[in-house]
Design a protein around this motif. Structure first.
Motif, short mmCIF file in Angstrom:
data_model
loop_
_atom_site.label_atom_id
_atom_site.label_comp_id
_atom_site.label_asym_id
_atom_site.label_seq_id
_atom_site.Cartn_x
_atom_site.Cartn_y
_atom_site.Cartn_z
N SER A 155 0.86 -1.17 0.00
CA SER A 155 0.00 0.00 0.00
C SER A 155 0.90 1.23 0.00
O SER A 155 2.13 1.11 0.06
CB SER A 155 -0.91 0.02 1.23
N LEU A 156 0.31 2.42 -0.06
CA LEU A 156 1.09 3.65 -0.13
C LEU A 156 0.73 4.56 1.03
O LEU A 156 -0.44 4.83 1.27
CB LEU A 156 0.84 4.37 -1.46
N ASP A 157 1.74 5.03 1.73
CA ASP A 157 1.57 6.00 2.81
C ASP A 157 1.92 7.38 2.26
O ASP A 157 3.01 7.55 1.71
CB ASP A 157 2.49 5.65 3.98
N PRO A 158 1.03 8.38 2.40
CA PRO A 158 1.32 9.72 1.84
C PRO A 158 2.61 10.32 2.35
O PRO A 158 3.22 11.15 1.65
CB PRO A 158 0.10 10.55 2.29
N ALA A 216 14.83 21.27 2.55
CA ALA A 216 13.67 21.58 3.39
C ALA A 216 12.71 20.40 3.47
O ALA A 216 12.16 20.10 4.54
CB ALA A 216 12.95 22.81 2.83
N LEU A 217 12.52 19.69 2.36
CA LEU A 217 11.64 18.52 2.37
C LEU A 217 12.22 17.39 3.21
O LEU A 217 11.48 16.67 3.90
CB LEU A 217 11.41 18.04 0.93
N LEU A 218 13.53 17.22 3.19
CA LEU A 218 14.15 16.18 4.02
C LEU A 218 13.97 16.49 5.51
O LEU A 218 13.74 15.58 6.31
CB LEU A 218 15.63 16.05 3.68
N ILE A 219 14.06 17.77 5.86
CA ILE A 219 13.81 18.16 7.25
C ILE A 219 12.38 17.82 7.64
O ILE A 219 12.12 17.27 8.73
CB ILE A 219 14.09 19.67 7.43
N TRP A 220 11.44 18.13 6.77
CA TRP A 220 10.02 17.82 7.02
C TRP A 220 9.83 16.31 7.17
O TRP A 220 9.13 15.84 8.07
CB TRP A 220 9.18 18.39 5.88
N LEU A 221 10.48 15.55 6.31
CA LEU A 221 10.34 14.09 6.34
C LEU A 221 10.89 13.51 7.63
O LEU A 221 10.26 12.65 8.26
CB LEU A 221 11.05 13.47 5.13
N ALA A 222 12.07 13.96 8.05
CA ALA A 222 12.67 13.45 9.28
C ALA A 222 11.78 13.76 10.48
O ALA A 222 11.63 12.94 11.39
CB ALA A 222 14.06 14.06 9.47
#
Length: 283
Positions: A155-158, A216-222
């Motif tokens: 399945s896919l997690d957003p 910035a996206l990597l910070i959000w992801l972490a």
């Protein structure tokens, strides 16, 4: 075999595979366990098959342009080292490898494998009608973490789409840098690119902005996954290497493009896997 591996630039698999493996590790972590060796094996097989098919299709689609471009005239197809018929057969075989690997993983992966192939093949024609083809290329590699998540969980997690967006910007950004070498040829051949549309200096600024957004996206992801300290250390390393990459390329001096494109980005992907793999393992 050496000529085939050179045609598909097999060593460049290092760009996408580490991000796919991070996606697999995050998916397994969300399920409270580590991925099995069988899952990792078939993810790697799927990635190799997909990338081999995509690169060969790209060389088939661009063969006439490669023959006219002094930078690419020595490539395997225009130089006659491999036949066009062999390239088509290799594309079909590599595509079959992807479908086989997806079948071995789970049903959703199998059902989506033709969609992945269609997207990969579509990219080869985008420079003919849009300057934003760099984003399409980025998205082709950006789907790898999401695909790996599907391979593990079915399945896919957003949340994993954040990593897909980060990879899209990373690859698109360094493709903008690489396209600066072909501005004059693109103008003569009627092809499109961001450097051709905006000029080299502005293209470099666009690439820097894309890579800043990636960080910035990597910070959000972490933060979203509540990852341990190695993830944050990895982000710092990636940001530092991106800064170094951009310091190598100047609007008036593209002589260090290969070092910026191949060496630095190879280190980025491998170190990202090292740091984020450790973070995914730590609870």
């Amino acid at each position: 075999m050496r000529v085939v591996l050179e045609m598909i630039k097999f060593e460049h698999s290092v760009f996408a595979l580490p991000f796919a493996l991070v996606g697999a590790l995050l998916a397994a972590r969300a399920g409270g366990s580590l991925p099995s060796w069988r899952q990792i094996l078939w993810i790697i097989v799927a990635m190799v098959g997909a990338r081999s098919a995509a690169m060969t299709m790209n060389r088939i689609a661009d063969i006439e342009y490669d023959r006219r471009n002094p930078r690419t005239v020595g490539r395997e197809l225009p130089a006659g080292q491999l036949s066009l018929g062999f390239a088509w057969a290799f594309t079909f075989a590599a595509s079959a490898v992807l479908v086989l690997a997806a079948w071995q993983l789970n049903r959703l992966a199998l059902e989506l494998s033709p969609v992945a192939l269609a997207l990969l093949f579509f990219y080869s024609y985008t420079k003919r009608f849009t300057a934003w083809s760099h984003f399409v290329l980025g998205f082709c590699l950006g789907i790898s973490p999401a695909a790996a998540w599907i391979a593990i969980r079915g399945s896919l997690d957003p949340r994993i789409l954040i990593l897909s967006a980060a990879v899209t910007l990373w690859v698109g950004g360094f493709d903008v840098l690489y396209a600066c070498q072909d501005v004059e040829f693109d103008r003569a051949a009627g092809l499109h690119s961001i450097p051709k549309k905006f000029g080299i200096a502005r293209a470099l600024s666009i690439a820097r902005a894309m890579h800043a957004a990636m960080v910035a996206l990597l910070i959000w992801l972490a933060w979203t996954f509540h990852l341990a300290w190695p993830a944050w250390a990895g982000i710092a390393v990636v940001a530092a290497l991106l800064g170094y990459e951009h310091s190598l390329v100047k609007a008036h001096d593209l002589s260090k493009m290969n070092a910026a494109f191949f060496t630095v980005n190879g280190y980025i992907s491998l170190l990202f896997l090292l740091f984020w793999g450790a973070a995914a393992y730590l609870r």
